[in-house]
Design a protein around this motif. Structure first.
Motif, PDB file in Angstrom:
ATOM      1  N   TYR A  85       1.513  60.405   7.853  1.00  0.00           N
ATOM      2  CA  TYR A  85       2.259  59.537   8.113  1.00  0.00           C
ATOM      3  C   TYR A  85       3.412  59.612   7.060  1.00  0.00           C
ATOM      4  CZ  TYR A  85      -0.380  57.313  11.808  1.00  0.00           C
ATOM      5  OH  TYR A  85      -1.265  57.127  12.888  1.00  0.00           O
ATOM      6  N   LYS A  86       4.656  59.242   7.618  1.00  0.00           N
ATOM      7  CA  LYS A  86       5.839  59.199   6.602  1.00  0.00           C
ATOM      8  C   LYS A  86       6.125  57.797   6.520  1.00  0.00           C
ATOM      9  CE  LYS A  86       8.145  63.707   6.743  1.00  0.00           C
ATOM     10  NZ  LYS A  86       7.528  64.179   8.240  1.00  0.00           N
ATOM     11  N   LEU A  87       6.187  57.094   5.290  1.00  0.00           N
ATOM     12  CA  LEU A  87       6.575  55.974   4.944  1.00  0.00           C
ATOM     13  C   LEU A  87       8.303  55.979   4.335  1.00  0.00           C
ATOM     14  CD1 LEU A  87       3.347  55.626   4.922  1.00  0.00           C
ATOM     15  CD2 LEU A  87       3.815  54.080   3.120  1.00  0.00           C
ATOM     16  N   PRO A  88       8.606  54.793   4.613  1.00  0.00           N
ATOM     17  CA  PRO A  88      10.197  54.935   4.125  1.00  0.00           C
ATOM     18  C   PRO A  88      10.428  55.177   2.613  1.00  0.00           C
ATOM     19  CG  PRO A  88       9.419  52.412   4.663  1.00  0.00           C
ATOM     20  CD  PRO A  88       8.321  53.378   4.991  1.00  0.00           C
ATOM     21  N   PRO A  89      11.197  55.932   2.154  1.00  0.00           N
ATOM     22  CA  PRO A  89      11.238  56.236   0.557  1.00  0.00           C
ATOM     23  C   PRO A  89      11.742  54.805  -0.078  1.00  0.00           C
ATOM     24  CG  PRO A  89      12.660  57.661   1.996  1.00  0.00           C
ATOM     25  CD  PRO A  89      12.221  56.743   3.045  1.00  0.00           C
ATOM     26  N   ALA A  90      11.071  54.622  -1.243  1.00  0.00           N
ATOM     27  CA  ALA A  90      11.467  53.518  -2.028  1.00  0.00           C
ATOM     28  C   ALA A  90      12.793  53.448  -2.604  1.00  0.00           C
ATOM     29  CB  ALA A  90      10.561  53.439  -2.937  1.00  0.00           C
ATOM     30  N   LEU A 128       7.236  53.288   9.924  1.00  0.00           N
ATOM     31  CA  LEU A 128       6.135  54.345   9.610  1.00  0.00           C
ATOM     32  C   LEU A 128       6.616  55.442  10.812  1.00  0.00           C
ATOM     33  CD1 LEU A 128       2.933  52.167   9.944  1.00  0.00           C
ATOM     34  CD2 LEU A 128       4.161  53.425   7.733  1.00  0.00           C
ATOM     35  N   VAL A 129       6.342  56.642  10.332  1.00  0.00           N
ATOM     36  CA  VAL A 129       6.449  57.650  11.383  1.00  0.00           C
ATOM     37  C   VAL A 129       5.267  58.480  11.413  1.00  0.00           C
ATOM     38  CG1 VAL A 129       7.731  59.819  11.962  1.00  0.00           C
ATOM     39  CG2 VAL A 129       8.895  57.885  10.801  1.00  0.00           C
ATOM     40  N   ALA A 130       4.644  58.412  12.611  1.00  0.00           N
ATOM     41  CA  ALA A 130       3.222  59.053  12.846  1.00  0.00           C
ATOM     42  C   ALA A 130       3.481  60.569  12.852  1.00  0.00           C
ATOM     43  CB  ALA A 130       2.633  58.562  14.099  1.00  0.00           C
ATOM     44  N   PRO A 131       2.126  61.335  12.492  1.00  0.00           N
ATOM     45  CA  PRO A 131       2.246  62.670  12.724  1.00  0.00           C
ATOM     46  C   PRO A 131       2.272  63.188  14.038  1.00  0.00           C
ATOM     47  CG  PRO A 131       0.078  61.986  11.785  1.00  0.00           C
ATOM     48  CD  PRO A 131       0.883  60.838  12.007  1.00  0.00           C
ATOM     49  N   SER A 132       2.163  62.537  14.988  1.00  0.00           N
ATOM     50  CA  SER A 132       2.576  62.722  16.403  1.00  0.00           C
ATOM     51  C   SER A 132       2.735  61.705  17.246  1.00  0.00           C
ATOM     52  CB  SER A 132       1.240  63.525  17.066  1.00  0.00           C
ATOM     53  OG  SER A 132       0.251  62.631  17.272  1.00  0.00           O
ATOM     54  N   GLU A 133       3.360  61.667  18.235  1.00  0.00           N
ATOM     55  CA  GLU A 133       3.723  60.950  19.317  1.00  0.00           C
ATOM     56  C   GLU A 133       2.424  60.134  19.790  1.00  0.00           C
ATOM     57  OE1 GLU A 133       6.128  62.202  22.528  1.00  0.00           O
ATOM     58  OE2 GLU A 133       6.477  60.245  23.249  1.00  0.00           O
ATOM     59  N   ARG A 158      10.119  59.326  18.670  1.00  0.00           N
ATOM     60  CA  ARG A 158       8.924  59.626  19.474  1.00  0.00           C
ATOM     61  C   ARG A 158       7.800  59.119  18.667  1.00  0.00           C
ATOM     62  NH1 ARG A 158      12.469  62.526  22.064  1.00  0.00           N
ATOM     63  NH2 ARG A 158      12.237  63.272  23.855  1.00  0.00           N
ATOM     64  N   ARG A 159       8.151  59.300  17.411  1.00  0.00           N
ATOM     65  CA  ARG A 159       6.879  59.004  16.563  1.00  0.00           C
ATOM     66  C   ARG A 159       6.892  58.040  15.540  1.00  0.00           C
ATOM     67  NH1 ARG A 159       5.578  63.142  12.953  1.00  0.00           N
ATOM     68  NH2 ARG A 159       7.577  64.510  13.169  1.00  0.00           N
TER      69      ARG A 159
END
Ligand SMILES: Cc1ncc(COP(=O)(O)O)c(C=O)c1O
Length: 376
Positions: free
Chosen positions: A272-277, A291-296, A345-346
């Protein structure tokens, strides 16, 4: 059964009730009341611009900005593919053409490196949209705008109080706009404001906000088209009260962001990608915590799990070049913006409104953890 956690709860814990009561007692409930000028003055001073023009929404502010800069038929306006639809709507309604750029995969903002490549003889403006918590990289963008003599509309709708290299977002544009919708860091329920330093431009915006009434001459005789985008005194009363609380509100937003950063850090190892601090120019103000998940599919599954536990989320924006309303007009044919498409999408965001309780934050973090524990 857990309690329900809405994606946003506004915080109205200052002088809102007192000021609204003053409006009701005095009868000043329209846009003629005294809180309008007080809010315009206070907010423009806070951001560091000379003039503030309060309006009924951020979208209305964009319509006025586009019209005031004289954007019209076949004029091109460069903007991000990944954003709310409002900036593109304003340009298309004016007869112009949105010209899109992809997103920066780290900050989720427009990739300013792509802007110069998209400039043509038809380019009439650039719209910078600060997205979700970190500002657009303004220095290179201002340099391009200056080099080509193109005005900049700065959409700071989500960025009240955020700084870019120690200067407030909303103070960079030829004209800047804010939204005060209920999920914003400073809210008037519905509402918005245009800001600029140029008196002539400010007067033009004021005129367009009010049906383009002519300042002199016979009343009700109009030379051009405007809108009723006026803000009411009731809304401005909320704005004045909210502005008094803006520093604690910024601190609370950051606190919510830091809480999620810490408690959800384990998700990074799961793709997962979290927003940069922070980035090179700012600390994240976390208007929302995305949050950006690894896939849709993973995004859909986690969002569904949270909904089953009564925790609301919102999907990220949907890209402009994939909006049926625009593709149906023949816009953006064959255009692709892979980073923006992937974010749309993610990506989704968690409950992060100012009114969220610590108990609810805890509940969101624990529920997410239980989702991953259940998968092991
Ligand atoms: C970046 C951006 N611009 C414009 C708007 C439109 O503001 P409003 O909802 O007040 O019309 C929003 C709304 O959330 C926004 O996020």
């Amino acid at each position: 059964m857990s309690t329900s956690v809405p994606v946003n709860i506004p915080l109205l814990s200052g002088n809102e009730h007192i000021y609204i009561d003053q409006c009701l007692q005095s009868g000043w409930i329209s846009s003629e009341g005294p809180f309008i000028a007080e809010f315009e003055k206070g907010f423009s001073r806070y951001i560091g611009m000379d003039h503030g023009i309060a309006v009924s929404s951020g979208s209305g502010a964009l319509d006025i900005a586009v019209a005031a800069l004289g954007i019209g038929r076949n004029d091109e306006v460069i903007m991000p593919a990944f954003t709310i639809i409002s900036p593109a709507l304003s340009v298309v309604r004016a007869g112009g053409i949105p010209v899109l750029v992809d997103s920066d995969p780290l900050t989720w903002n427009m990739d300013v490196q792509q802007v110069a490549q998209r400039i043509t003889k038809q380019t009439k403006a650039i719209i910078a949209v600060h997205t979700y918590g970190l500002p657009v990289d303004m220095d290179p963008l201002l340099e391009i705008a200056q080099r080509y003599g193109i005005p900049l509309i700065e959409d700071a709708a989500e960025m009240h109080g955020q700084l870019y290299k120690n200067k407030k977002c909303g103070s960079f544009g030829t004209v800047s706009i804010f939204s005060f919708y209920a999920n914003k860091l400073l809210t008037t329920g519905e509402g918005g404001m245009l800001l600029c330093n140029d008196l002539v431009l400010a007067e033009r915006c004021r005129k367009l906000r009010n049906l383009a009434f002519e300042p002199a001459g016979r009343r009700f005789v109009h030379q051009e088209m405007g809108w009723n985008y006026r803000m009411s005194n009731l809304q401005a009363a909320l704005g004045v009260a909210q502005l008094e609380q803006i520093e604690p509100s910024i601190l609370r937003k950051k606190q919510i962001g830091h809480f999620y950063q810490e408690r959800l850090a384990f998700m990074k190892e799961l793709g997962y990608k979290l927003p940069p601090a922070s980035d090179h120019a700012a600390e994240n103000i976390y208007w929302i915590f995305g949050l950006v998940a690894p896939s849709e599919e993973e995004a859909t599954d986690l969002v569904r799990f949270l909904a089953e536990h009564n925790i609301s989320t919102r999907p990220f924006f949907w890209c402009m070049h994939e909006q049926p309303v625009f593709t149906g007009m023949g816009l953006f044919e064959q255009e692709r913006y892979p980073v923006a498409e992937s974010l749309a999408r993610r990506g989704f965001y968690l409950p992060s409104g100012l009114g969220i309780s610590d108990a609810h934050l805890e509940l969101v973090a624990e529920t997410i953890k239980s989702y991953f524990d259940g998968r092991r």
